[in-house]
Motif scaffolding. Sequence first.
Motif, PDB file in Angstrom:
ATOM      1  N   VAL A 197       4.180   0.231   8.476  1.00  0.00           N
ATOM      2  CA  VAL A 197       3.705  -0.373   7.225  1.00  0.00           C
ATOM      3  C   VAL A 197       4.372  -1.738   7.072  1.00  0.00           C
ATOM      4  CG1 VAL A 197       3.708  -0.213   4.707  1.00  0.00           C
ATOM      5  CG2 VAL A 197       3.222   1.807   6.082  1.00  0.00           C
ATOM      6  N   GLU A 198       3.550  -2.767   7.026  1.00  0.00           N
ATOM      7  CA  GLU A 198       4.068  -4.126   6.871  1.00  0.00           C
ATOM      8  C   GLU A 198       3.970  -4.634   5.443  1.00  0.00           C
ATOM      9  OE1 GLU A 198       1.922  -6.437   9.739  1.00  0.00           O
ATOM     10  OE2 GLU A 198       2.759  -5.312  11.432  1.00  0.00           O
ATOM     11  N   ASP A 199       3.047  -4.071   4.684  1.00  0.00           N
ATOM     12  CA  ASP A 199       2.842  -4.544   3.324  1.00  0.00           C
ATOM     13  C   ASP A 199       2.276  -3.403   2.483  1.00  0.00           C
ATOM     14  OD1 ASP A 199       2.985  -6.436   1.348  1.00  0.00           O
ATOM     15  OD2 ASP A 199       1.195  -7.543   1.964  1.00  0.00           O
ATOM     16  N   ILE A 200       2.554  -3.459   1.192  1.00  0.00           N
ATOM     17  CA  ILE A 200       2.031  -2.477   0.248  1.00  0.00           C
ATOM     18  C   ILE A 200       1.418  -3.231  -0.918  1.00  0.00           C
ATOM     19  CG2 ILE A 200       2.590  -0.563  -1.309  1.00  0.00           C
ATOM     20  CD1 ILE A 200       5.027  -0.005   0.498  1.00  0.00           C
ATOM     21  N   SER A 201       0.246  -2.804  -1.317  1.00  0.00           N
ATOM     22  CA  SER A 201      -0.394  -3.387  -2.487  1.00  0.00           C
ATOM     23  C   SER A 201      -0.808  -2.259  -3.429  1.00  0.00           C
ATOM     24  CB  SER A 201      -1.614  -4.218  -2.080  1.00  0.00           C
ATOM     25  OG  SER A 201      -2.595  -3.399  -1.482  1.00  0.00           O
ATOM     26  N   VAL A 202      -1.252  -2.642  -4.614  1.00  0.00           N
ATOM     27  CA  VAL A 202      -1.763  -1.666  -5.575  1.00  0.00           C
ATOM     28  C   VAL A 202      -3.116  -2.144  -6.068  1.00  0.00           C
ATOM     29  CG1 VAL A 202       0.557  -0.972  -6.286  1.00  0.00           C
ATOM     30  CG2 VAL A 202      -0.663  -2.683  -7.614  1.00  0.00           C
ATOM     31  N   SER A 203      -3.930  -1.208  -6.519  1.00  0.00           N
ATOM     32  CA  SER A 203      -5.247  -1.588  -7.013  1.00  0.00           C
ATOM     33  C   SER A 203      -5.204  -1.974  -8.496  1.00  0.00           C
ATOM     34  CB  SER A 203      -6.253  -0.463  -6.774  1.00  0.00           C
ATOM     35  OG  SER A 203      -5.839   0.718  -7.447  1.00  0.00           O
ATOM     36  N   HIS A 204      -4.683  -1.116  -9.348  1.00  0.00           N
ATOM     37  CA  HIS A 204      -4.739  -1.331 -10.793  1.00  0.00           C
ATOM     38  C   HIS A 204      -3.443  -0.924 -11.485  1.00  0.00           C
ATOM     39  CE1 HIS A 204      -8.900  -0.533  -9.491  1.00  0.00           C
ATOM     40  NE2 HIS A 204      -9.254  -1.369 -10.439  1.00  0.00           N
TER      41      HIS A 204
END
Length: 174
Positions: free
Chosen positions: A76-83
């Motif tokens: 895992v290089e990056d983590i994002s979120v939707s809302h």
Amino acid sequence: ARGCGRGCRFCMPTLRRIRHRSVEDISADVRTNVAFGVRCACLHAEDVLRYGTLGIVPDQDRVVALFEAVRGISGVEDISVSHCALASIASSPQTVGRVAEVLGLERHRWMGFQTGIETGSPRLIKNLMNMKPAPFKAEEWGHVVESAFAICDDSNWVPAATIMVNLPGETEDD
């Protein structure tokens, strides 16, 4: 997670009971995606900050544990979120800050997400989406929005916000 529980009259997900998958299930899904070349994990929910709780105020320990677990997955290089909900951000700025630390966010390494302002009218908030500002009151909505945006700026979270026009009962004053 699915559902929201804030009860906005125009939004189907808010009418569904909130449910969360376990950290173990989420981690297994992320590992599957990594095995097939995906390097960015997007955590999806109507309000990621309410992970692990059925209440309105975020449970910082559970939210941070989720991000740490996903961050710890090899590949895992990056983590994002939707809302994320603005009221959750305003009610728990320390959670936003801790997630930013876990993700190593900085001015030039920020995270975007979607959120809903919907209206600046406390009257429409009260009539159409009375739980949207919870744990705050409808009359505080403007302050909640401003506070949440300031917290996001301090933590390098970049909101993409929606505003709705022509809501039922909306007037020029709204």
